[in-house]
Design a protein around this motif. Sequence first.
Motif, short mmCIF file in Angstrom:
data_model
loop_
_atom_site.label_atom_id
_atom_site.label_comp_id
_atom_site.label_asym_id
_atom_site.label_seq_id
_atom_site.Cartn_x
_atom_site.Cartn_y
_atom_site.Cartn_z
N TYR A 153 21.60 40.72 50.59
CA TYR A 153 20.64 41.63 51.21
C TYR A 153 19.78 42.30 50.15
N GLY A 154 18.54 42.56 50.47
CA GLY A 154 17.58 43.07 49.52
C GLY A 154 17.64 44.56 49.24
N ASP A 155 18.67 45.23 49.66
CA ASP A 155 18.84 46.66 49.38
C ASP A 155 20.13 46.83 48.60
N ILE A 156 20.05 47.54 47.49
CA ILE A 156 21.19 47.69 46.59
C ILE A 156 22.37 48.40 47.25
N ASP A 157 22.10 49.28 48.20
CA ASP A 157 23.20 49.97 48.88
C ASP A 157 24.02 49.01 49.75
N VAL A 158 23.36 48.01 50.29
CA VAL A 158 24.06 47.02 51.12
C VAL A 158 24.80 46.03 50.22
N SER A 159 24.08 45.41 49.31
CA SER A 159 24.72 44.42 48.44
C SER A 159 25.79 45.07 47.57
N GLY A 160 25.54 46.29 47.13
CA GLY A 160 26.52 46.99 46.31
C GLY A 160 27.80 47.33 47.06
N ALA A 161 27.70 47.46 48.37
CA ALA A 161 28.88 47.79 49.17
C ALA A 161 29.90 46.67 49.20
N VAL A 162 29.46 45.43 48.96
CA VAL A 162 30.39 44.29 48.98
C VAL A 162 30.71 43.74 47.60
N VAL A 163 30.20 44.37 46.55
CA VAL A 163 30.53 43.93 45.19
C VAL A 163 32.03 44.01 44.91
N PRO A 164 32.74 45.05 45.36
CA PRO A 164 34.20 45.04 45.14
C PRO A 164 34.88 43.84 45.79
N LEU A 165 34.39 43.41 46.93
CA LEU A 165 34.96 42.23 47.58
C LEU A 165 34.65 40.97 46.78
N ALA A 166 33.45 40.87 46.24
CA ALA A 166 33.11 39.72 45.39
C ALA A 166 34.06 39.65 44.20
N SER A 167 34.31 40.78 43.60
CA SER A 167 35.24 40.83 42.48
C SER A 167 36.65 40.42 42.91
N ARG A 168 37.06 40.87 44.07
CA ARG A 168 38.39 40.55 44.59
C ARG A 168 38.52 39.06 44.89
N PHE A 169 37.45 38.45 45.41
CA PHE A 169 37.45 37.01 45.63
C PHE A 169 37.70 36.26 44.32
N VAL A 170 36.98 36.66 43.29
CA VAL A 170 37.12 36.01 41.98
C VAL A 170 38.53 36.17 41.45
N LEU A 171 39.08 37.38 41.53
CA LEU A 171 40.44 37.62 41.05
C LEU A 171 41.46 36.79 41.83
N ALA A 172 41.30 36.70 43.14
CA ALA A 172 42.23 35.91 43.95
C ALA A 172 42.15 34.43 43.57
N LEU A 173 40.94 33.93 43.37
CA LEU A 173 40.79 32.53 42.97
C LEU A 173 41.39 32.28 41.59
N GLN A 174 41.20 33.23 40.67
CA GLN A 174 41.79 33.09 39.34
C GLN A 174 43.31 33.02 39.43
N LYS A 175 43.90 33.86 40.27
CA LYS A 175 45.35 33.84 40.45
C LYS A 175 45.81 32.50 41.02
N GLU A 176 45.07 31.99 42.00
CA GLU A 176 45.43 30.71 42.59
C GLU A 176 45.34 29.58 41.57
N ILE A 177 44.32 29.61 40.76
CA ILE A 177 44.17 28.59 39.70
C ILE A 177 45.29 28.70 38.69
N THR A 178 45.63 29.93 38.30
CA THR A 178 46.67 30.15 37.31
C THR A 178 48.02 29.62 37.76
N ILE A 179 48.36 29.81 39.04
CA ILE A 179 49.66 29.35 39.50
C ILE A 179 49.62 27.93 40.05
N GLY A 180 48.44 27.32 40.04
CA GLY A 180 48.33 25.92 40.43
C GLY A 180 48.12 25.66 41.90
N CYS A 181 47.65 26.65 42.65
CA CYS A 181 47.40 26.46 44.08
C CYS A 181 46.12 25.66 44.31
N ILE A 182 45.22 25.70 43.35
CA ILE A 182 43.94 25.00 43.50
C ILE A 182 43.89 23.88 42.50
#
Length: 112
Positions: free
Chosen positions: A83-112
């Motif tokens: 979304y073109g407004d920083i307040d909207v896109s910024g509201a989901v940045v913590p979720l983007a970070s959480r997605f990355v962390l979850a994927l990193q954990k899955e890769i580390t333990i061999g789920c992916i």
Amino acid sequence: VELHFLERILNCGLDFDTVDETHINVVIKVAELINAIGQELLIYWEERYIARTSNILPMNEEVSSFMIVLQQLVPLFFKCFAYGDIDVSGAVVPLASRFVLALQKEITIGCI
């Protein structure tokens, strides 16, 4: 278990494509809600499945339900993230970070 709440948000007619000051507060609140739901889903996923030592995921009703909700959440997440407004896109940045962390954990333990 069928949960159509996220589907209804996506199809409610709220314009996620045009930055419009008349409804920006609603879009910000929806983005905050998407972030909160996504964070809780990923916490659940990490505690329930990623923390397991086995890389074999049993396909049961619980996993199937999780996948359905995640499939409903992801399009809303990306609409908010792009979304073109920083307040909207910024509201989901913590979720983007959480997605990355979850994927990193899955890769580390061999789920992916």
